[in-house]
Design a protein around this motif. Sequence first.
Motif, short mmCIF file in Angstrom:
data_model
loop_
_atom_site.label_atom_id
_atom_site.label_comp_id
_atom_site.label_asym_id
_atom_site.label_seq_id
_atom_site.Cartn_x
_atom_site.Cartn_y
_atom_site.Cartn_z
N ASP A 1 40.22 38.00 30.66
CA ASP A 1 38.88 38.75 30.43
C ASP A 1 38.50 39.28 31.84
OD1 ASP A 1 36.61 40.03 29.63
OD2 ASP A 1 36.18 38.87 28.12
N ALA A 2 38.80 40.43 32.10
CA ALA A 2 38.49 40.89 33.62
C ALA A 2 37.09 41.13 33.67
CB ALA A 2 39.20 42.19 33.91
N LEU A 3 36.31 41.44 32.73
CA LEU A 3 35.17 41.82 32.76
C LEU A 3 34.27 40.67 33.16
CD1 LEU A 3 33.25 44.42 32.68
CD2 LEU A 3 32.44 43.74 30.40
N LEU A 4 34.51 39.44 32.74
CA LEU A 4 33.70 38.43 32.73
C LEU A 4 34.41 37.22 34.03
CD1 LEU A 4 33.36 37.20 29.08
CD2 LEU A 4 31.69 38.61 30.61
N LEU A 5 35.11 38.00 34.93
CA LEU A 5 35.35 37.23 36.21
C LEU A 5 34.13 36.77 37.08
CD1 LEU A 5 38.27 39.60 37.20
CD2 LEU A 5 38.56 37.24 36.14
N HIS A 6 34.45 35.52 37.77
CA HIS A 6 33.67 35.00 38.63
C HIS A 6 34.50 34.21 39.57
CE1 HIS A 6 33.40 31.95 35.58
NE2 HIS A 6 33.30 31.14 36.58
N PRO A 7 34.18 34.31 40.90
CA PRO A 7 35.18 33.40 41.95
C PRO A 7 35.26 31.91 41.47
CG PRO A 7 33.18 34.55 42.93
CD PRO A 7 33.01 34.87 41.58
N LEU A 8 36.51 31.35 41.21
CA LEU A 8 36.69 30.20 40.68
C LEU A 8 37.90 29.49 41.10
CD1 LEU A 8 35.70 27.86 38.76
CD2 LEU A 8 37.32 29.07 37.16
N GLY A 9 37.98 28.35 41.81
CA GLY A 9 39.20 27.81 42.18
C GLY A 9 40.15 27.91 43.14
N PRO A 10 41.16 27.34 43.31
CA PRO A 10 42.34 27.64 44.46
C PRO A 10 43.01 28.88 44.00
CG PRO A 10 43.13 26.18 42.76
CD PRO A 10 41.57 26.11 42.31
N THR A 11 43.96 29.10 44.96
CA THR A 11 44.52 30.39 45.01
C THR A 11 46.11 30.16 44.67
OG1 THR A 11 43.20 30.99 46.68
CG2 THR A 11 44.86 32.41 46.14
N PRO A 12 46.63 30.03 43.51
CA PRO A 12 48.04 29.67 43.17
C PRO A 12 48.90 30.90 43.16
CG PRO A 12 46.75 29.66 41.22
CD PRO A 12 45.87 29.69 42.26
N LEU A 13 48.97 31.65 44.17
CA LEU A 13 49.66 33.08 44.34
C LEU A 13 50.92 32.89 43.84
CD1 LEU A 13 47.89 34.74 47.19
CD2 LEU A 13 47.83 35.43 45.04
N GLY A 14 51.57 31.83 44.53
CA GLY A 14 53.21 31.88 44.46
C GLY A 14 53.52 31.84 42.83
N ARG A 15 52.78 30.83 41.84
CA ARG A 15 52.87 31.01 40.66
C ARG A 15 52.74 32.20 39.78
NH1 ARG A 15 49.76 25.15 39.90
NH2 ARG A 15 50.93 23.84 41.29
N ARG A 16 51.77 32.77 40.13
CA ARG A 16 51.37 34.01 39.56
C ARG A 16 52.48 34.99 39.76
NH1 ARG A 16 49.49 30.84 37.19
NH2 ARG A 16 47.10 30.35 36.86
N ILE A 17 53.06 35.04 41.11
CA ILE A 17 53.88 36.13 41.34
C ILE A 17 55.15 35.93 40.65
CG2 ILE A 17 55.47 36.71 43.26
CD1 ILE A 17 52.98 36.29 45.36
N VAL A 18 55.42 34.52 40.41
CA VAL A 18 56.76 34.36 39.47
C VAL A 18 56.63 34.84 38.10
CG1 VAL A 18 57.93 32.53 38.30
CG2 VAL A 18 57.38 32.19 40.64
N ASP A 19 55.23 34.62 37.81
CA ASP A 19 54.99 35.14 36.27
C ASP A 19 55.13 36.76 36.39
OD1 ASP A 19 54.66 32.60 35.40
OD2 ASP A 19 52.32 32.73 35.59
N ALA A 20 54.49 37.24 37.23
CA ALA A 20 54.46 38.79 37.41
C ALA A 20 56.00 39.22 37.68
CB ALA A 20 53.58 39.27 38.49
N LEU A 21 56.89 38.63 38.31
CA LEU A 21 58.05 39.40 38.33
C LEU A 21 59.05 38.82 37.25
CD1 LEU A 21 58.66 37.92 42.06
CD2 LEU A 21 58.55 40.50 41.31
N ASP A 22 58.62 37.86 36.37
CA ASP A 22 59.23 37.65 35.38
C ASP A 22 59.06 38.89 34.17
OD1 ASP A 22 60.75 35.91 33.76
OD2 ASP A 22 59.30 35.42 32.43
N THR A 23 58.42 39.66 34.49
CA THR A 23 58.14 40.71 33.64
C THR A 23 58.94 42.07 33.63
OG1 THR A 23 56.14 42.04 34.80
CG2 THR A 23 55.60 40.15 33.05
N ALA A 24 59.81 42.03 35.00
CA ALA A 24 60.55 43.15 35.65
C ALA A 24 59.86 44.26 35.82
CB ALA A 24 61.77 43.19 34.77
#
Length: 481
Positions: A351-374
């Motif tokens: 839910d983009a509208l309810l975002l607030h700064p939170l937690g660590p930065t697992p960029l590697g994991r999210r990049i894997v998820d994003a690339l999986d969508t081709a």
Amino acid sequence: METYGDLVAADDVLLFVNAAITATGRREFHSDQAEQQLSLAFLHEYMLVNYRGPYAASLALDINDHNAALIVRHLLETAKEATEEQRRTEGRLIARRLALLPPQRVYRLIGELRRAKVNNRRTRAILRDWLAARPDQTLDAVKYRGGLKLALRHLHLRPAEAETGDFLFSKAAKGAGKYRAPLLSAWTRAHYEQPALYELPYTVAEGFAAKHGIPREVFLRKIEPRMTALERLRLQESARTAGASEVNAADLSRMSLNRLAVYALGLSAADRIARRGELTGALRAAARRTAGAQAGSWGKVAAVLDDSFSSYGSGQQRRRPLAAALACHFLLEALAGEGGYTAFWTSGRTDALLLHPLGPTPLGRRIVDALDTAPDRLLIVSDGWDNSPPGMAAEVLRVWRTRLDPDHRTSVVHLNPVFDAESFDVRRLAPTVPTAGLRDAADLTTLAEFARFAEGRTGIGELTAHLALRTEQFLDPGQAR
């Protein structure tokens, strides 16, 4: 052929451009204000001495106002060191950039030039033309009184109207009789008559309201017709908190995408939920305006967006990195083909509208998820502090580019909204992925193209040609930028 020195020169110019886009000399999450200012001052001096041409040409790029003013000041201070041709080009660039800067920043710049004793004929001519182009010197006399007085003295100029000169320089300005100009008359009367202050611009009237002890809620209700759209946007929630419910809501659909993102994130979660339709509609409308003719043309797009704790920024720039990511989220949604956009926030929230700064930065994991969508395009908006686990993003991107996608079927670009004072640059994720600084989401499409120069394979020749083209377009507003 390009030499190693050419590649180094190109890298130096790109490093400065990234800094000029993102750095403001203010505190960031990972560095304090002194570190930011010291790092930025070094970069400006280094570029001025070694690459004066590209340094001046950066005025034609999407750099922020803070660095634009610094460049103008340094170029004017060192005019004797430029060639005749450089002075001509610099003069046109400076004049065009001054016209785009907020007037208060230009008046501050004139004060800095006065303190530096820069008052040669060229400087006076440039600033004289800027003053002559101001639409209403009477308004400037009231709103920027100290700045205009200093400017006229420093440039040895007379005010546009005689009574403006009396208003600025007469020791008896408050009791100087009746001025013909309504604003000057209102300013004079506002010292003694409360109703007169509501004829003044909001920022001027605010001081008089405090002097007269007018309750804040009463003042905001009565001054509301004199507010600009941005002032309404900034004060809407504070006025409501103070009890001034009569203050009209700002017209969110007319605000810029970045401003809207900052505004939305400044609201409480309860307010965002209550106004979900209004806020989402305004953000999407602003994104469509920003995308323009490119809307729907980017094909399948995936975005990795940083909403980790460091996206809070600092007390001076609260939630600015997160606001940049939120604005990019809506813009990428508009740029992608219908149903072709997927967002991956580092926190895992959806839910983009309810975002607030939170937690660590697992960029590697999210990049894997994003690339999986081709996707056709992958955009990463983050400060680059990949820490969960550290370095995973760089390794994922290395393997992807060298082993899985060496033909570049998927375009990958990293946009970083935060200047890293320690490295004199924006923090990069991987050598195989181009990184560009990002200040305003409206510049996303331009920066995605500009980022190709950051891949390390472009020399100064191609980069200089690009800067020359941008300069030509900048100096001729009739051309599409």
